[in-house]
Design a protein around this motif. Structure first.
Motif, PDB file in Angstrom:
ATOM      1  N   GLY A  98       0.845  -1.200   0.000  1.00  0.00           N
ATOM      2  CA  GLY A  98       0.000   0.000   0.000  1.00  0.00           C
ATOM      3  C   GLY A  98       0.871   1.237   0.000  1.00  0.00           C
ATOM      4  N   GLN A  99       0.246   2.349   0.299  1.00  0.00           N
ATOM      5  CA  GLN A  99       0.971   3.617   0.288  1.00  0.00           C
ATOM      6  C   GLN A  99       1.141   4.117   1.724  1.00  0.00           C
ATOM      7  OE1 GLN A  99      -1.402   5.967  -2.495  1.00  0.00           O
ATOM      8  NE2 GLN A  99       0.036   5.457  -4.136  1.00  0.00           N
ATOM      9  N   TYR A 100       2.377   4.452   2.066  1.00  0.00           N
ATOM     10  CA  TYR A 100       2.720   4.852   3.433  1.00  0.00           C
ATOM     11  C   TYR A 100       3.607   6.104   3.402  1.00  0.00           C
ATOM     12  CZ  TYR A 100       1.226   0.100   4.597  1.00  0.00           C
ATOM     13  OH  TYR A 100       0.503  -1.064   4.743  1.00  0.00           O
ATOM     14  N   ARG A 101       3.534   6.853   4.476  1.00  0.00           N
ATOM     15  CA  ARG A 101       4.498   7.938   4.649  1.00  0.00           C
ATOM     16  C   ARG A 101       5.854   7.307   4.984  1.00  0.00           C
ATOM     17  NH1 ARG A 101       3.200  13.277   8.114  1.00  0.00           N
ATOM     18  NH2 ARG A 101       1.743  13.417   6.367  1.00  0.00           N
ATOM     19  N   VAL A 102       6.924   7.764   4.323  1.00  0.00           N
ATOM     20  CA  VAL A 102       8.242   7.173   4.554  1.00  0.00           C
ATOM     21  C   VAL A 102       9.271   8.279   4.788  1.00  0.00           C
ATOM     22  CG1 VAL A 102       7.744   5.201   3.052  1.00  0.00           C
ATOM     23  CG2 VAL A 102       8.981   7.151   2.134  1.00  0.00           C
ATOM     24  N   TYR A 103      10.326   7.884   5.463  1.00  0.00           N
ATOM     25  CA  TYR A 103      11.528   8.701   5.519  1.00  0.00           C
ATOM     26  C   TYR A 103      12.647   7.913   4.858  1.00  0.00           C
ATOM     27  CZ  TYR A 103      15.817  10.851   7.186  1.00  0.00           C
ATOM     28  OH  TYR A 103      17.071  11.435   7.230  1.00  0.00           O
ATOM     29  N   LEU A 104      13.198   8.443   3.769  1.00  0.00           N
ATOM     30  CA  LEU A 104      14.363   7.845   3.127  1.00  0.00           C
ATOM     31  C   LEU A 104      15.602   8.511   3.701  1.00  0.00           C
ATOM     32  CD1 LEU A 104      13.358   7.652  -0.670  1.00  0.00           C
ATOM     33  CD2 LEU A 104      13.054   5.928   1.111  1.00  0.00           C
ATOM     34  N   ALA A 105      16.417   7.735   4.432  1.00  0.00           N
ATOM     35  CA  ALA A 105      17.675   8.263   4.953  1.00  0.00           C
ATOM     36  C   ALA A 105      18.590   8.640   3.790  1.00  0.00           C
ATOM     37  CB  ALA A 105      18.334   7.210   5.841  1.00  0.00           C
ATOM     38  N   PRO A 106      19.600   9.477   4.022  1.00  0.00           N
ATOM     39  CA  PRO A 106      20.468   9.906   2.915  1.00  0.00           C
ATOM     40  C   PRO A 106      21.011   8.767   2.059  1.00  0.00           C
ATOM     41  CG  PRO A 106      20.924  11.228   4.854  1.00  0.00           C
ATOM     42  CD  PRO A 106      19.951  10.169   5.287  1.00  0.00           C
ATOM     43  N   ALA A 107      21.413   7.659   2.683  1.00  0.00           N
ATOM     44  CA  ALA A 107      21.964   6.546   1.893  1.00  0.00           C
ATOM     45  C   ALA A 107      20.896   5.960   0.972  1.00  0.00           C
ATOM     46  CB  ALA A 107      22.511   5.467   2.826  1.00  0.00           C
ATOM     47  N   ALA A 108      19.647   5.908   1.432  1.00  0.00           N
ATOM     48  CA  ALA A 108      18.561   5.375   0.602  1.00  0.00           C
ATOM     49  C   ALA A 108      18.240   6.321  -0.545  1.00  0.00           C
ATOM     50  CB  ALA A 108      17.317   5.136   1.464  1.00  0.00           C
ATOM     51  N   LEU A 109      18.157   7.614  -0.241  1.00  0.00           N
ATOM     52  CA  LEU A 109      17.866   8.584  -1.299  1.00  0.00           C
ATOM     53  C   LEU A 109      19.001   8.639  -2.323  1.00  0.00           C
ATOM     54  CD1 LEU A 109      16.006  10.705  -2.461  1.00  0.00           C
ATOM     55  CD2 LEU A 109      16.985  12.384  -0.893  1.00  0.00           C
ATOM     56  N   ALA A 110      20.239   8.460  -1.851  1.00  0.00           N
ATOM     57  CA  ALA A 110      21.384   8.459  -2.776  1.00  0.00           C
ATOM     58  C   ALA A 110      21.281   7.311  -3.770  1.00  0.00           C
ATOM     59  CB  ALA A 110      22.686   8.372  -1.989  1.00  0.00           C
ATOM     60  N   GLU A 111      20.736   6.158  -3.337  1.00  0.00           N
ATOM     61  CA  GLU A 111      20.549   5.038  -4.260  1.00  0.00           C
ATOM     62  C   GLU A 111      19.553   5.415  -5.362  1.00  0.00           C
ATOM     63  OE1 GLU A 111      21.992   2.083  -4.438  1.00  0.00           O
ATOM     64  OE2 GLU A 111      23.297   2.365  -2.704  1.00  0.00           O
ATOM     65  N   VAL A 112      18.486   6.100  -4.987  1.00  0.00           N
ATOM     66  CA  VAL A 112      17.490   6.530  -5.975  1.00  0.00           C
ATOM     67  C   VAL A 112      18.123   7.506  -6.980  1.00  0.00           C
ATOM     68  CG1 VAL A 112      15.326   7.804  -6.290  1.00  0.00           C
ATOM     69  CG2 VAL A 112      15.566   6.177  -4.383  1.00  0.00           C
ATOM     70  N   LEU A 113      18.870   8.481  -6.462  1.00  0.00           N
ATOM     71  CA  LEU A 113      19.475   9.479  -7.348  1.00  0.00           C
ATOM     72  C   LEU A 113      20.550   8.867  -8.237  1.00  0.00           C
ATOM     73  CD1 LEU A 113      19.752  12.484  -4.859  1.00  0.00           C
ATOM     74  CD2 LEU A 113      18.076  12.152  -6.686  1.00  0.00           C
ATOM     75  N   ALA A 114      21.252   7.854  -7.710  1.00  0.00           N
ATOM     76  CA  ALA A 114      22.276   7.190  -8.531  1.00  0.00           C
ATOM     77  C   ALA A 114      21.626   6.500  -9.733  1.00  0.00           C
ATOM     78  CB  ALA A 114      23.043   6.179  -7.690  1.00  0.00           C
ATOM     79  N   LEU A 115      20.457   5.897  -9.514  1.00  0.00           N
ATOM     80  CA  LEU A 115      19.778   5.255 -10.644  1.00  0.00           C
ATOM     81  C   LEU A 115      19.284   6.303 -11.639  1.00  0.00           C
ATOM     82  CD1 LEU A 115      18.827   2.546 -11.821  1.00  0.00           C
ATOM     83  CD2 LEU A 115      16.630   2.950 -10.707  1.00  0.00           C
ATOM     84  N   VAL A 116      18.738   7.405 -11.130  1.00  0.00           N
ATOM     85  CA  VAL A 116      18.286   8.477 -12.032  1.00  0.00           C
ATOM     86  C   VAL A 116      19.474   9.015 -12.837  1.00  0.00           C
ATOM     87  CG1 VAL A 116      17.263  10.775 -12.139  1.00  0.00           C
ATOM     88  CG2 VAL A 116      16.360   9.089 -10.533  1.00  0.00           C
ATOM     89  N   GLY A 117      20.647   9.050 -12.188  1.00  0.00           N
ATOM     90  CA  GLY A 117      21.839   9.540 -12.868  1.00  0.00           C
ATOM     91  C   GLY A 117      22.339   8.608 -13.954  1.00  0.00           C
ATOM     92  N   TRP A 118      21.824   7.389 -13.996  1.00  0.00           N
ATOM     93  CA  TRP A 118      22.182   6.417 -15.036  1.00  0.00           C
ATOM     94  C   TRP A 118      21.428   6.794 -16.317  1.00  0.00           C
ATOM     95  CZ3 TRP A 118      19.722   0.977 -15.548  1.00  0.00           C
ATOM     96  CH2 TRP A 118      20.365   0.264 -16.557  1.00  0.00           C
ATOM     97  N   GLY A 119      21.964   7.694 -17.053  1.00  0.00           N
ATOM     98  CA  GLY A 119      21.348   8.165 -18.293  1.00  0.00           C
ATOM     99  C   GLY A 119      20.416   9.342 -18.110  1.00  0.00           C
TER     100      GLY A 119
END
Length: 440
Positions: A216-237
């Motif tokens: 389902g959908q939940y409120r989350v907190y992405l710690a810096p290391a987790a958010l960095a993983e997301v941005l690293a994938l976005v940075g792939w191209g």
């Protein structure tokens, strides 16, 4: 190191014939490595190595070789001579390269960032105190990294940084561990102690019975290391000019489709604040700071020398992959002591992995939670959560559903040590996100 590299470059100049041109890129490090397991030192050592990449150009033809250096000038000059002769023999057989481009305007530079690194004894003492009776596992890598560039036109660039990266976890049992990191240019024992304190508190919480929540959908907190993983994938191209011109960027809706991110999202390629050199292998200098996204709106691309030639635009000193090497996301206003209260009821995610695009054109990302992930109620950690899979678009996570970014960003160095210590880094805050979608 710098004097030695420049002497080799001068020797290379004397080996050229006719209209030949060379570019040379130098990589060297003197790194301390310490591996920990069960709170004890299991392996310690030092690696001192240097490599030289040489590109020989004649007209539109080019050939490249890389060799390890011995440090003995006569030996290395002789090997360079043999490599240059070998490349010269290849050139007539190679096709002309329509996208060949290298710097012809001489722009020399020099940057040295000297860090205050701990002695090995100080580091081991700090880690022994951190471990206590816990099962601490991880690796410490530290020391100077040198990168240089030279060409036969007289350009010389030098980049020397001294940094450390402590990548460690408190392991509990089964798949339960708290992963942490501490990296930078100046070692501060009080910062390590604070991180250890926080990790110990989460380790204790990991001992409670694990909770499973339905998809389902939940409120989350992405710690810096987790958010960095997301941005690293976005940075792939996501930010390269070639990906944009060929419509393969996952940010196509942001670039051309009228989509925007939250106005609090400002993203830079911040070469002046990172570990990576401020020049590329073709001799082009990077701007100190390049704005990729400004207030949620797309701004500029990373442009490699080859893309610059292909599309007729100025290069930005980006590597051939055209992905960020010194990424920085500006922090927000959520104080570190406000994270749990603002999260109130939801999921605290310490880290993510196995990320990939589930719909690249819509920048929809899927992945798994990793290490310590907790269920929070009433602004307090209640229980560890079993592993979950998420599937979410960047336009919701960092757009319509973003509640805020933390006021402190964390410097994260890439722990990759294949061939040599990586110089990629990211400076990222944590993110509070509403209605984040978990699918499994």
């Amino acid at each position: 190191m710098q004097t030695y590299f420049y002497a080799l470059a001068e020797a290379l100049e004397g080996m050229l014939t006719g209209g030949e041109v060379f570019t040379a890129t130098f990589h060297a490090e003197t790194s301390d490595f310490v591996r920990f397991n069960r709170g004890k030192v299991r392996q310690a050592g030092q690696v001192a190595q240097a490599f030289l990449r040489v590109q020989l150009v004649d007209g539109r033809r080019q050939a490249v070789a890389e060799l390890g250096l011995s440090g003995d000038a006569a030996t290395d000059r002789a090997r360079l001579g043999r490599e240059l002769a070998r490349l010269r023999g290849y050139l007539p057989e190679l096709p002309e390269d329509p996208h060949l481009l290298y710097a012809t305007e001489v722009r020399s530079s020099e940057r040295t960032v000297g860090g205050e690194l701990p002695s090995r004894e100080e580091l081991l003492g700090a880690m022994a105190m951190a471990a206590g009776e816990r099962d601490l596992v991880g690796i410490y890598a530290a020391g100077p990294i040198y990168v240089g560039f030279a060409n036969s036109l007289g350009q010389r660039n030098w980049h020397a940084t001294s940094s450390f990266n402590l990548d460690w976890s408190f392991y509990r049992d089964g798949d339960k561990a708290v992963k942490c990191g501490y990296a930078g240019f100046h070692f501060d024992r009080s910062v390590l102690e604070r991180k250890v304190h926080n990790a110990a508190r989460e380790l204790e919480a990991l001992g409670r019975p694990a909770k499973t929540i339905p998809p389902g959908q939940y409120r989350v907190y992405l710690a810096p290391a987790a958010l960095a993983e997301v941005l690293a994938l976005v940075g792939w191209g996501g930010f390269g000019l070639k990906a944009h011109r060929t419509k393969q960027t996952p940010l196509l809706q942001l670039v051309e489709g009228g989509a925007t991110l939250h106005r609090g999202i400002t993203l830079y390629e911040h070469a002046a604040a990172g570990v990576a050199p401020s020049f590329d292998a073709a001799g082009y200098l990077k701007p100190d700071r390049l704005t990729l996204i400004d207030g949620g709106t797309y701004r500029e691309c990373l442009v490699s020398a080859r893309s610059a030639k292909e599309y007729g635009v100025p290069p930005t000193g980006a590597s051939g992959e055209e992905s960020p090497e010194s990424l920085e996301l500006l922090p927000g206003t959520v104080g570190p002591d406000q994270v749990l209260s603002r999260l109130e009821r939801g999921v605290l995610v310490g880290n993510l992995w196995y990320l990939n695009f589930s719909d690249r054109m819509r920048c929809r990302i899927t992945g798994m939670t990793r290490f310590a992930t907790f269920w929070v109620e009433g602004g307090e950690i209640v229980a560890p959560l079993n592993v979950m899979r998420f599937d979410e678009t960047i336009y919701r996570a960092l757009g319509t559903q973003l509640l805020g970014l933390t006021s402190q960003a964390e410097l994260l160095l890439d722990a990759d040590t294949y061939s040599r210590r990586s110089t990629r880094s990211a400076r990222v805050p944590g993110a509070l996100i509403d209605d984040f979608t978990f699918t499994l």
